[in-house]
Motif scaffolding. Sequence first.
Motif, short mmCIF file in Angstrom:
data_model
loop_
_atom_site.label_atom_id
_atom_site.label_comp_id
_atom_site.label_asym_id
_atom_site.label_seq_id
_atom_site.Cartn_x
_atom_site.Cartn_y
_atom_site.Cartn_z
N THR A 249 51.80 61.25 28.80
CA THR A 249 51.71 60.19 27.71
C THR A 249 51.20 61.00 26.33
O THR A 249 50.45 61.69 26.29
CB THR A 249 50.73 59.19 27.96
N LYS A 250 52.29 60.75 25.35
CA LYS A 250 52.00 61.14 23.88
C LYS A 250 51.60 60.02 23.06
O LYS A 250 52.32 58.97 22.98
CB LYS A 250 53.25 61.81 23.51
N ILE A 251 50.59 60.46 22.19
CA ILE A 251 50.06 59.36 21.26
C ILE A 251 50.11 59.69 20.04
O ILE A 251 49.47 60.64 19.56
CB ILE A 251 48.65 58.88 21.79
N ASP A 252 50.75 58.99 19.09
CA ASP A 252 50.81 59.23 17.88
C ASP A 252 49.68 59.17 16.92
O ASP A 252 48.75 58.76 17.36
CB ASP A 252 52.08 58.57 17.20
N ASN A 253 49.79 59.41 15.64
CA ASN A 253 48.71 59.22 14.82
C ASN A 253 48.18 57.79 14.49
O ASN A 253 49.18 57.03 14.56
CB ASN A 253 48.91 59.90 13.27
N VAL A 257 43.78 52.39 21.12
CA VAL A 257 43.93 51.94 22.40
C VAL A 257 42.36 51.19 22.80
O VAL A 257 41.15 51.74 22.82
CB VAL A 257 44.30 53.20 23.33
N GLY A 258 42.54 50.04 23.35
CA GLY A 258 41.13 49.37 23.24
C GLY A 258 40.56 49.59 24.63
O GLY A 258 41.37 50.43 25.76
N HIS A 259 39.42 49.13 24.94
CA HIS A 259 38.53 49.46 26.17
C HIS A 259 39.08 48.68 27.47
O HIS A 259 40.10 47.81 27.48
CB HIS A 259 37.08 48.82 26.19
N ASN A 260 39.06 49.59 28.58
CA ASN A 260 39.65 49.13 29.93
C ASN A 260 41.37 49.29 29.89
O ASN A 260 41.80 48.91 30.89
CB ASN A 260 39.23 47.68 30.32
N VAL A 261 41.92 49.47 28.85
CA VAL A 261 43.34 49.78 29.05
C VAL A 261 43.89 50.70 29.87
O VAL A 261 43.08 52.01 30.10
CB VAL A 261 43.96 50.03 27.28
N VAL A 262 44.93 50.75 30.62
CA VAL A 262 45.57 51.49 31.56
C VAL A 262 46.97 51.79 31.25
O VAL A 262 47.77 50.96 31.06
CB VAL A 262 45.71 50.96 32.90
N ILE A 263 47.02 53.08 30.62
CA ILE A 263 48.43 53.30 30.15
C ILE A 263 49.15 54.32 31.08
O ILE A 263 48.33 55.51 31.60
CB ILE A 263 48.69 54.13 28.83
N GLY A 264 50.47 54.10 31.82
CA GLY A 264 50.89 54.63 32.74
C GLY A 264 51.19 56.25 32.26
O GLY A 264 50.91 56.67 31.28
N GLN A 265 52.21 56.80 33.04
CA GLN A 265 52.61 58.39 32.81
C GLN A 265 53.97 58.33 31.97
O GLN A 265 54.70 57.54 31.83
CB GLN A 265 53.06 58.84 34.29
N HIS A 266 53.84 59.31 30.94
CA HIS A 266 55.15 59.80 30.18
C HIS A 266 55.48 58.55 29.29
O HIS A 266 56.57 58.31 29.18
CB HIS A 266 56.23 60.22 31.14
N CYS A 267 54.40 57.78 28.92
CA CYS A 267 54.83 56.82 27.86
C CYS A 267 54.60 57.46 26.43
O CYS A 267 54.17 58.41 26.19
CB CYS A 267 53.54 55.85 27.79
N LEU A 268 55.27 56.56 25.47
CA LEU A 268 55.27 57.26 24.10
C LEU A 268 54.64 56.08 23.43
O LEU A 268 55.16 54.99 23.43
CB LEU A 268 56.57 57.47 23.76
#
Length: 363
Positions: A249-253, A257-268
Amino acid sequence: MRHTIAEIARATGLDAVGDGSIAVVGVAEPADCPPDRLAIALKPAFAEQLGQGGARVALLWEGADWQGFGLEAAILAKRPRYALSGVSAAFDPGQGYGPGVHESAVIDPSAKLAPDVAVGPFTMIGAEVEIGAGSVIGPQVFIGRGARIGAGALIHAGARIGAGVTAGDRLIAQFNAVIGSDGFSFVTPEVSGVERARESLGDQGGTEAQSWARIHSLGAVTLGHDVEVGANSSIDRGTVRDTAIGTGTKIDNNVQVGHNVVIGQHCLLCGLVGIGGSTVIGDHSVLGGASGVADNLRIGARVILGGGTIALSNVPEGRVMMGYPAMKMDQNIEVYKGLRRLPRLFRDVAALRKAVSKSSGND
């Protein structure tokens, strides 16, 4: 840093045509490309500008008439923009962080760093931290107690990594990224006006003003392999369990991302995205710039949120959403068309009312 066209082609798995012995020291845009640079002309509209510069060689699309553009050699790619990933890597000089551990760095004796880890000046590494082989920790970085960072990490200047954060291999944290800050969790002694308004859809129920008590963040943040976190972005630690960011997963500037969040694989996650606490984002999803997701939602896999989209309810997998509130892309476009027609509709209605009024007056 000088590479021949043949060397670049071999390193990136691309096809070189013409004089492969020509060497270049970098890349440039077609219109102002000097003879010692590789012109990046990914499509015909860019290639038409080659005559304005002095390029001898260029990165072009498969089947391009490179000789017709007056070039002596070219690298041809089936997907030029993807090829740019490898070409740009070949010429990237990096930030110039030096090897070894700078004398001004403060490293707790219980920390375990692989022998080849580089640590920049004025960096602080806490107790029981573990950092894998080949990692580069820039200047003025803070890594908190018990954090574990895999091999090949690149932590840029000013980044902050909180206690207990776990990251896989090849983490990239850009300047001033914050991973593992406290979650924004507060509660009132009695039911708050916000809670009542949510239940009643707007009525606060006469709730008296109350003070807010902090709910402490006992979890941390877990990141998979090959995760990148952009400059000034913040990932909050979980309340009880960890906030989780999937592999690739790639996160821009300027992303939150808030607490307890789950972000999957290879997200943008593009710039200025905000994700409310306890929301789940499915694998391979893309959140466009300045889009947002409310708390406690489920966003399915392969979802795309267009720029500025605000999701206030769950989104099924595979959907492309736009607008505020978010709706399917085709529906949003129809709504937008309707909005543009409103002034004409108002004029037509006014004309009809006037005609009806005159007609009634003549009876």
